[in-house]
Design an enzyme around this catalytic site. Structure first.
Site, mmCIF file in Angstrom:
data_model
loop_
_atom_site.group_PDB
_atom_site.id
_atom_site.type_symbol
_atom_site.label_atom_id
_atom_site.label_comp_id
_atom_site.label_asym_id
_atom_site.label_seq_id
_atom_site.Cartn_x
_atom_site.Cartn_y
_atom_site.Cartn_z
ATOM 1 N N ALA A 44 0.848 -1.204 0.000
ATOM 2 C CA ALA A 44 0.000 0.000 0.000
ATOM 3 C C ALA A 44 0.879 1.248 0.000
ATOM 4 O O ALA A 44 1.848 1.325 0.770
ATOM 5 C CB ALA A 44 -0.906 0.006 1.222
ATOM 6 N N VAL A 133 12.957 1.379 17.450
ATOM 7 C CA VAL A 133 13.934 1.987 18.375
ATOM 8 C C VAL A 133 15.358 1.696 17.918
ATOM 9 O O VAL A 133 15.754 0.537 17.780
ATOM 10 C CB VAL A 133 13.732 1.461 19.821
ATOM 11 C CG1 VAL A 133 14.728 2.123 20.770
ATOM 12 C CG2 VAL A 133 12.311 1.720 20.299
ATOM 13 N N GLY A 135 17.039 2.033 15.057
ATOM 14 C CA GLY A 135 17.330 1.517 13.713
ATOM 15 C C GLY A 135 17.731 0.059 13.687
ATOM 16 O O GLY A 135 16.934 -0.833 13.979
ATOM 17 N N LYS A 206 11.051 6.894 21.233
ATOM 18 C CA LYS A 206 11.837 5.658 21.388
ATOM 19 C C LYS A 206 12.148 5.406 22.869
ATOM 20 O O LYS A 206 12.107 4.259 23.340
ATOM 21 C CB LYS A 206 13.128 5.777 20.582
ATOM 22 C CG LYS A 206 12.864 5.851 19.078
ATOM 23 C CD LYS A 206 14.082 6.355 18.327
ATOM 24 C CE LYS A 206 13.850 6.431 16.841
ATOM 25 N NZ LYS A 206 14.866 7.211 16.120
HETATM 26 P P1 NAP Z 1 8.542 7.424 4.128
HETATM 27 O O1 NAP Z 1 9.779 7.301 3.330
HETATM 28 O O2 NAP Z 1 7.858 8.748 4.216
HETATM 29 O O3 NAP Z 1 7.497 6.344 3.557
HETATM 30 C C1 NAP Z 1 6.150 6.292 3.946
HETATM 31 C C2 NAP Z 1 5.436 5.316 3.032
HETATM 32 O O4 NAP Z 1 4.088 5.183 3.456
HETATM 33 C C3 NAP Z 1 5.384 5.799 1.565
HETATM 34 O O5 NAP Z 1 5.519 4.711 0.691
HETATM 35 C C4 NAP Z 1 3.989 6.388 1.453
HETATM 36 O O6 NAP Z 1 3.463 6.324 0.143
HETATM 37 C C5 NAP Z 1 3.206 5.461 2.354
HETATM 38 N N1 NAP Z 1 2.016 6.101 2.897
HETATM 39 C C6 NAP Z 1 1.942 7.225 3.646
HETATM 40 N N2 NAP Z 1 0.645 7.518 3.908
HETATM 41 C C7 NAP Z 1 -0.094 6.550 3.315
HETATM 42 C C8 NAP Z 1 -1.487 6.312 3.217
HETATM 43 N N3 NAP Z 1 -2.382 7.154 3.754
HETATM 44 N N4 NAP Z 1 -1.915 5.231 2.516
HETATM 45 C C9 NAP Z 1 -1.023 4.390 1.930
HETATM 46 N N5 NAP Z 1 0.329 4.572 1.995
HETATM 47 C C10 NAP Z 1 0.765 5.634 2.688
HETATM 48 O O7 NAP Z 1 8.760 6.958 5.630
HETATM 49 P P2 NAP Z 1 9.926 5.994 6.170
HETATM 50 O O8 NAP Z 1 11.134 6.793 6.450
HETATM 51 O O9 NAP Z 1 10.003 4.773 5.366
HETATM 52 O O10 NAP Z 1 9.324 5.650 7.614
HETATM 53 C C11 NAP Z 1 8.247 4.753 7.761
HETATM 54 C C12 NAP Z 1 8.025 4.464 9.244
HETATM 55 O O11 NAP Z 1 9.194 3.865 9.774
HETATM 56 C C13 NAP Z 1 7.761 5.690 10.113
HETATM 57 O O12 NAP Z 1 6.901 5.339 11.149
HETATM 58 C C14 NAP Z 1 9.138 6.031 10.643
HETATM 59 O O13 NAP Z 1 9.069 6.729 11.865
HETATM 60 C C15 NAP Z 1 9.705 4.656 10.842
HETATM 61 N N6 NAP Z 1 11.177 4.569 10.803
HETATM 62 C C16 NAP Z 1 11.899 5.201 9.847
HETATM 63 C C17 NAP Z 1 13.270 5.065 9.833
HETATM 64 C C18 NAP Z 1 14.130 5.715 8.794
HETATM 65 O O14 NAP Z 1 15.359 5.644 8.921
HETATM 66 N N7 NAP Z 1 13.576 6.346 7.772
HETATM 67 C C19 NAP Z 1 13.906 4.291 10.818
HETATM 68 C C20 NAP Z 1 13.118 3.653 11.788
HETATM 69 C C21 NAP Z 1 11.763 3.790 11.776
HETATM 70 P P3 NAP Z 1 4.173 7.116 -1.087
HETATM 71 O O15 NAP Z 1 5.438 6.366 -1.331
HETATM 72 O O16 NAP Z 1 3.204 6.983 -2.210
HETATM 73 O O17 NAP Z 1 4.381 8.504 -0.597
HETATM 74 N N1 HSE Z 2 14.304 9.899 11.994
HETATM 75 C C1 HSE Z 2 14.782 8.829 12.782
HETATM 76 C C2 HSE Z 2 16.222 9.114 13.188
HETATM 77 C C3 HSE Z 2 14.714 7.549 11.993
HETATM 78 O O1 HSE Z 2 16.845 10.018 12.611
HETATM 79 O O2 HSE Z 2 16.718 8.472 14.098
HETATM 80 C C4 HSE Z 2 15.072 6.316 12.796
HETATM 81 O O3 HSE Z 2 14.097 6.046 13.757
#
Ligand code: NAP
Ligand code: HSE
Length: 432
Positions: A44, A133, A135, A206
């Site tokens: 999705a 939490v 990474g 976290k």
């Molecule tokens: P991201 O790059 O912004 O990706 C979000 C994804 O969710 C995108 O594919 C987006 O679609 C989709 N999405 C958002 N709203 C939606 C909706 N209403 N219906 C369907 N799809 C939807 O975010 P991310 O960095 O991967 O992070 C995802 C989660 O993991 C978050 O909770 C974040 O806190 C957590 N996290 C992130 C990291 C990190 O290093 N980035 C590390 C640990 C945890 P589109 O692609 O079409 O925009």
């Molecule tokens: N935005 C978060 C960070 C992603 O910089 O640590 C990992 O949880």
């Protein structure tokens, strides 16, 4: 040979696409190790027309996450959309439908962990969240399983990659805040709303999860002191350096003798010689102190596509084991050994206080007098020569004091005619 386990990926951004990519890369390895394969059945996303770096068959994509929930061939849903309202409804529906949930959404768990795990317990459906939490660091599994025989005396950590990346580059290369943040965003480290990285709340989410897991009850975010790195200036980094300290966004989790739990996430001066002071860039670290194990240290990449996917893959393997042989544990076990947070104003710390003061005799005595009246002792004083915006900086480090009176005294000092501008009060942690 058993059928592949069906996975629904809700979110195909930095982390979701990483999970897909790494499942392709190491699927055969996982099969060798756990005896099962995984098949992504649906993905999705918000925008079906978006160009993507990681390619998956177009037939898998949907813009309606509920399609994942309605697919009976999907046994595990992986929530990586970010945000709170939609993921909360999605995760609750997934649990109600008996699908195992894997999520990296720390904001969701910190705000709604209680209700999610209550439902998970009722339905006996695991909710796994290693990626939420630190990474790629397996800290959740360690606190939940490896250290299950310990009382946690303290947990200190650097839990946000983006802010650590910014502070490290400001410290090491004297760079400005804004361009370094833009870099962290480009590298996929920052949250969709990077304010959460900067204002301390991502790390606080976290810390709330870690503390709740360690002490067996969901910590109310209102009981957590949270400050961001935005107020730390290049001059503070230099003054700290001069005093023998480095400034890091430190999550500090402690239980006092009465069993009350203290959680704070604030920019903190820590001794340069402490191991957390050497954790730079996107790296995170968590120092755990248990009554049986003593001190244990975890270090690794705290954000970004591959490290975070690694944690999700670990949870998928745990989910596969659960499907093979269901167990009681659903990812969080509440207990009543603690159950109480310490009021923020009663928490005790040493402090760094930067004031801008008039350059005239008697000023230092006035400031020392105000601190003495509040029973706050001075540890050290530095006053570099030279006017900055018509005043001179005065940097004091202060002995242990409760946060409430300390904050009030800093406000009193700010109102003195000899004090110019807004004082900066930071916590200091000496780990003793
Ligand atoms: P991201 O790059 O912004 O990706 C979000 C994804 O969710 C995108 O594919 C987006 O679609 C989709 N999405 C958002 N709203 C939606 C909706 N209403 N219906 C369907 N799809 C939807 O975010 P991310 O960095 O991967 O992070 C995802 C989660 O993991 C978050 O909770 C974040 O806190 C957590 N996290 C992130 C990291 C990190 O290093 N980035 C590390 C640990 C945890 P589109 O692609 O079409 O925009
Ligand atoms: N935005 C978060 C960070 C992603 O910089 O640590 C990992 O949880």
């Amino acid at each position: 040979m058993s059928k592949p386990i069906g996975i629904g990926l809700a979110g195909f951004g930095t982390v979701g696409a990483g999970v897909y990519k790494n499942l392709q890369r190491n699927g055969a390895l996982l099969e060798q190790r756990i005896g099962r394969t995984f098949e992504v059945k649906k993905i999705a996303v918000r925008d079906l027309s978006k160009a993507r770096d990681v390619q998956a068959p177009a037939s898998l994509f949907t813009s309606n996450p509920d399609e994942i929930l309605g697919d009976p061939s999907i046994q595990i849903v992986v929530e990586l959309m970010g945000g709170i309202d939609l993921p909360l409804a999605f995760v609750k529906k997934a649990i109600a439908a008996g699908k195992i949930v894997v999520t990296g959404n720390k904001a969701l768990l910190a705000e709604h962990g209680n209700e999610i795990f209550e439902l998970a317990r009722e339905k006996r459906v695991p909710v796994l969240y290693e990626a939420a939490v630190a990474g790629g660091i397996p800290i959740i599994k360690s606190v939940r399983e490896a250290f299950v025989g310990n009382r946690f005396e303290a947990i200190h950590g650097i839990l946000n990659g983006t802010s650590n990346y910014i502070l490290s580059r400001m410290t090491g290369e004297g760079l400005d805040f804004a361009p370094v943040l833009a870099e962290a965003q480009k590298l996929g480290y920052a949250e969709a709303d990077p304010a959460l990285d900067i204002n301390g709340w991502d790390a606080a989410h976290k810390a709330i999860i870690l503390a709740s897991l360690a002490y067996g009850f969901w910590i109310d975010p209102k009981d957590v002191l949270v400050e961001g790195i935005e107020k730390v200036t290049a001059a503070d980094i230099r003054f700290a350096e001069e005093l023998g300290y480095r400034i890091k966004l430190i999550a500090s989790i402690k239980a006092d003798e009465s069993g009350a739990i203290e959680v704070r996430v604030v920019p903190t001066l820590i001794p340069k010689s402490h191991v957390l002071a050497s954790v730079n860039g996107v790296f995170n670290a968590v120092a755990v102190k248990g009554d049986v194990v003593g001190e244990a240290l975890f270090y690794g990449r705290g954000a970004g596509q591959d490290p975070t996917s690694s944690s999700v893959l670990g949870d998928l393997a745990e989910a596969a084991a659960f499907l093979e042989s269901p167990r009681q544990s659903v990812g969080f076990t509440a207990h009543s050994l603690y159950g109480r947070s310490k009021p923020i104003d009663d928490t005790i710390s040493k402090y760094y206080l930067r004031l801008g003061v008039e350059d005239r005799p008697g000023v230092l005595a006035q400031i020392a007098g105000t601190l003495a009246k509040a029973d706050i002792g001075i540890l050290s004083v530095i006053q570099p020569e030279g006017l900055v915006d018509g005043s001179v900086p005065l940097i004091l480090t202060l002995h242990d004091a409760p946060f409430g009176p300390m904050k009030k005294t800093a406000q009193e000092l700010a109102s003195l005619p000899c004090v110019k501008g807004t004082p900066l009060l930071l916590h200091m942690e000496t780990f003793q």
